[in-house]
Design a protein around this motif. Structure first.
Motif, PDB file in Angstrom:
ATOM      1  N   ARG B 165      10.270 155.064  25.465  1.00 44.39           N
ATOM      2  CA  ARG B 165       8.852 154.885  25.778  1.00 44.39           C
ATOM      3  C   ARG B 165       8.004 155.820  24.926  1.00 44.39           C
ATOM      4  NH1 ARG B 165       8.423 156.376  30.862  1.00 44.39           N
ATOM      5  NH2 ARG B 165      10.600 156.147  31.466  1.00 44.39           N
ATOM      6  N   VAL B 166       8.481 157.060  24.729  1.00 45.28           N
ATOM      7  CA  VAL B 166       7.770 157.999  23.860  1.00 45.28           C
ATOM      8  C   VAL B 166       7.643 157.431  22.448  1.00 45.28           C
ATOM      9  CG1 VAL B 166       7.992 160.223  22.682  1.00 45.28           C
ATOM     10  CG2 VAL B 166       8.345 160.077  25.138  1.00 45.28           C
ATOM     11  N   LEU B 167       8.694 156.738  22.018  1.00 43.42           N
ATOM     12  CA  LEU B 167       8.685 156.178  20.666  1.00 43.42           C
ATOM     13  C   LEU B 167       7.928 154.852  20.600  1.00 43.42           C
ATOM     14  CD1 LEU B 167      12.373 156.958  19.611  1.00 43.42           C
ATOM     15  CD2 LEU B 167      10.300 158.158  18.929  1.00 43.42           C
ATOM     16  N   GLY B 168       7.334 154.473  21.729  1.00 48.04           N
ATOM     17  CA  GLY B 168       6.491 153.289  21.736  1.00 48.04           C
ATOM     18  C   GLY B 168       7.237 151.972  21.773  1.00 48.04           C
ATOM     19  N   ALA B 169       8.484 151.975  22.285  1.00 54.04           N
ATOM     20  CA  ALA B 169       9.274 150.744  22.332  1.00 54.04           C
ATOM     21  C   ALA B 169       8.753 149.814  23.423  1.00 54.04           C
ATOM     22  CB  ALA B 169      10.734 151.070  22.585  1.00 54.04           C
ATOM     23  N   GLY B 170       8.740 148.513  23.137  1.00 57.38           N
ATOM     24  CA  GLY B 170       8.360 147.516  24.123  1.00 57.38           C
ATOM     25  C   GLY B 170       9.541 147.167  25.015  1.00 57.38           C
ATOM     26  N   ARG B 171       9.283 146.324  26.003  1.00 55.64           N
ATOM     27  CA  ARG B 171      10.329 145.957  26.966  1.00 55.64           C
ATOM     28  C   ARG B 171      11.527 145.297  26.293  1.00 55.64           C
ATOM     29  NH1 ARG B 171       9.116 144.403  32.949  1.00 55.64           N
ATOM     30  NH2 ARG B 171      11.042 143.264  32.625  1.00 55.64           N
ATOM     31  N   LEU B 172      11.217 144.419  25.349  1.00 55.16           N
ATOM     32  CA  LEU B 172      12.289 143.682  24.683  1.00 55.16           C
ATOM     33  C   LEU B 172      13.164 144.645  23.871  1.00 55.16           C
ATOM     34  CD1 LEU B 172      13.194 140.710  24.412  1.00 55.16           C
ATOM     35  CD2 LEU B 172      12.097 140.716  22.160  1.00 55.16           C
ATOM     36  N   ALA B 173      12.518 145.575  23.157  1.00 53.66           N
ATOM     37  CA  ALA B 173      13.265 146.547  22.349  1.00 53.66           C
ATOM     38  C   ALA B 173      14.108 147.437  23.255  1.00 53.66           C
ATOM     39  CB  ALA B 173      12.309 147.388  21.508  1.00 53.66           C
ATOM     40  N   ILE B 174      13.557 147.853  24.396  1.00 51.43           N
ATOM     41  CA  ILE B 174      14.307 148.694  25.328  1.00 51.43           C
ATOM     42  C   ILE B 174      15.530 147.922  25.828  1.00 51.43           C
ATOM     43  CG2 ILE B 174      14.264 149.753  27.619  1.00 51.43           C
ATOM     44  CD1 ILE B 174      11.474 150.698  27.075  1.00 51.43           C
ATOM     45  N   TRP B 175      15.336 146.628  26.103  1.00 52.72           N
ATOM     46  CA  TRP B 175      16.449 145.835  26.624  1.00 52.72           C
ATOM     47  C   TRP B 175      17.535 145.666  25.565  1.00 52.72           C
ATOM     48  CZ3 TRP B 175      19.031 141.257  25.764  1.00 52.72           C
ATOM     49  CH2 TRP B 175      19.830 140.827  26.818  1.00 52.72           C
ATOM     50  N   TRP B 176      17.114 145.296  24.373  1.00 51.73           N
ATOM     51  CA  TRP B 176      18.056 144.930  23.315  1.00 51.73           C
ATOM     52  C   TRP B 176      18.727 146.144  22.684  1.00 51.73           C
ATOM     53  CZ3 TRP B 176      21.017 141.247  21.907  1.00 51.73           C
ATOM     54  CH2 TRP B 176      21.468 141.116  20.599  1.00 51.73           C
ATOM     55  N   LYS B 177      17.971 147.242  22.515  1.00 50.41           N
ATOM     56  CA  LYS B 177      18.501 148.396  21.790  1.00 50.41           C
ATOM     57  C   LYS B 177      18.995 149.509  22.705  1.00 50.41           C
ATOM     58  CE  LYS B 177      15.400 147.525  17.934  1.00 50.41           C
ATOM     59  NZ  LYS B 177      16.256 147.127  16.803  1.00 50.41           N
TER      60      LYS B 177
END
Lengths: 253, 265
Positions: B165-177
């Protein structure tokens, strides 16, 4: 050098923050000059991490405001734990912020290698986190924080879990990096010697709710291994420790 | 040094034991099997002798091996469907807490409904033959995959969540990565359980939906041999079915080891 004060990169004005019944921060005003290195010191649980989070924009104050100077702003974070992804190599870990920002693969890996060289970890680029020592993990984490070339770097007791020798090494390297790159650095630590060694300025807080009880200039001088034992550092530590102890006594009364 | 580190020689000894031990245990089991047959004077069609079982296989091994190959194929196919479907379903369920709370209990049906009870339905829908058998294997195997996916996706480190979240990741990026890679070790455990279950589901499916003839699978060979009182052939088929189970599990375990090298600690 001009006489005008450097413009503030971040300015907290009368900020307060509560978590339920807990009053963590009470009307704190603090400005961080562009390119400065400030340490926030205080008894454990005093709310200094909350102030760091408010200054970085990770958290918003209940009262007061946090203003940021104009211009380019890129934020880097260094946490107490390395927070590396176990299934990625060191290089892939360091490239993560660029990856999430949509930087092309070849470029982000090249920049990750450059950041790894900066923290003298180039040899470990292909390794996985579990193959690194505690100090190397922290170096990798530092490289990840630096890979975006941040204008502001926030450090939350980053080397607290390391042994003393490793910690001193990393402190020296961090200071050297800051002298070279001149990002605005804000460090939370409970160690006064570390604060006096790393920073230009030590802000001492009272026990919760955090109030500023002292704002001390750290000594000048080259940060080599001997600096840890120099008189100027000892004097700064004593001044900080006096202020903190007075505040703790006051809070008990 | 060696006096202070007695672990080395004893580790070597324990390795020898792990090879010799099972061999001795199997030999003892065969001995006990023969002893029981002799002591109770059991007829061959009730309990064949170990030698009789071996002879039944060695006289004409081809149909047994063809059957085992058939069953292994069905089990692997059913497992593959369960693996893909389970990860997909588990991931969908995990997308929102509301969906998880409401749909997850429903997936327990896969676990709770006895296969024998729905197998006739599978025959009704898919007809006799492979599709019904594969469906039976997939249904039995899918639940552990769903469960391990859901729990794996839920168990990621909150510190890493904050980092993203600090790095500005979206929900999809958090899920996938983050979420999915964090879930891999848990999913792999689920897949190993599913591999064993897929074989059981296959044999059960073959009992009800299998067809005989040239390429009769193991389940059918078991029922056919039972009807003809060829109990030694039943034993051969059962042992081969166990072998198929081991083989399918071994394939999955090997594949997961290759995948997991990145997750090893």
């Amino acid at each position: 050098m001009s006489d005008a004060p450097a413009p503030a990169a971040i300015a907290l004005r009368e900020v307060s923050r509560r978590f339920g019944a807990v009053h963590a921060v009470d009307r704190v005003s603090l400005a961080f000059a562009r390119g400065s290195f400030t340490a926030l010191v205080g008894p454990s649980g005093c709310g200094k991490t909350t102030i760091l989070r408010l200054a970085s924009g990770l958290d918003a104050p209940d009262e007061g405001a946090c203003a940021r100077g104009g211009g380019e702003s890129r934020t880097g974070f260094l946490f107490q734990e390395p927070r590396l992804l176990a299934w990625r190599t060191v290089r892939e870990n360091v490239a993560l912020p660029l990856e999430l920002a949509g930087v092309a693969r070849a470029e982000r890996l090249a920049r990750a290698d450059a950041a790894l060289a900066l923290v003298r970890l180039a040899d470990a680029a292909e390794r996985f986190p579990h193959q690194l020592s505690g100090g190397m993990k922290m170096r990798a984490s530092l490289a990840r924080a630096l890979v975006t070339r941040p204008t502001e770097l926030f450090l939350d007791e980053p080397f607290g879990a390391l042994d003393e020798v490793t910690r001193h090494d990393l402190d020296m390297e961090l200071r050297a990096l800051w002298e070279r790159e001149r990002f605005t650095a804000v460090l939370v630590t409970h160690s006064l010697p570390e604060a006096a060694f790393l920073a230009q300025r030590m802000v001492v807080f009272s026990p919760r709710p955090a109030r500023v009880v002292a704002d001390i200039a750290a000594p000048e001088g080259t940060r080599d291994a001997r600096f840890w034992t120099c008189d100027a550092l000892a004097a700064a530590v004593r001044a900080g420790s006096d202020a903190m102890l007075r505040a703790i006594e006051e809070a008990r009364r | 040094m060696s006096a202070r580190l007695p672990a080395h020689p004893s580790r070597g000894a324990s390795r020898t034991l792990s090879v010799v031990g099972p061999i001795v245990a199997v030999a003892l089991a065969i001995l006990a099997w023969s002893a029981i047959k002799w002591a109770l004077d059991l007829k061959d069609f009730v309990l064949p002798s170990p030698l009789g079982v071996a002879r039944a296989f060695l006289d004409d091994p081809a149909p047994f091996l063809r059957g085992a190959l058939q069953s292994a194929g069905s089990a692997l196919l059913g497992f593959a469907i369960a693996a893909a479907g389970g990860v997909l379903l588990g991931s969908t369920i995990s997308l929102s807490r509301t969906v998880e709370r409401s749909v997850y209990p429903l997936t327990l049906l896969f676990q709770m409904v006895p296969l024998v009870a729905i197998a006739p339905l599978l025959v009704l829908w898919f007809g006799y033959g492979r599709p019904a058998i594969v469906a039976s294997a997939a249904i039995v195997a899918i639940f552990p995959v769903i469960a391990s996916t859901v729990s794996g996706l839920a168990s990621r480190d909150p510190n890493l969540d904050e980092l993203f979240r600090v790095l500005g990741a979206g929900r999809l990026a958090i899920w996938w990565k983050l979420a999915l890679p964090s879930a891999v070790p848990s999913i792999v455990t689920g897949l190993k359980i599913a591999a064993g279950l897929a074989t059981i589901g296959t044999i059960c499916g073959e009992f009800l939906a299998g067809t005989g003839g040239e390429n009769a699978p193991l389940g059918v060979m078991i029922t056919t041999a039972l009807r003809n009182f060829q109990t030694e052939r039943v034993f051969v088929s059962v042992l081969l079915a166990a072998g198929v189970g081991f083989a399918v599990f071994g394939c999955v375990a090997l594949a997961s080891r290759l995948v997991l090298t990145r997750w090893m600690r």
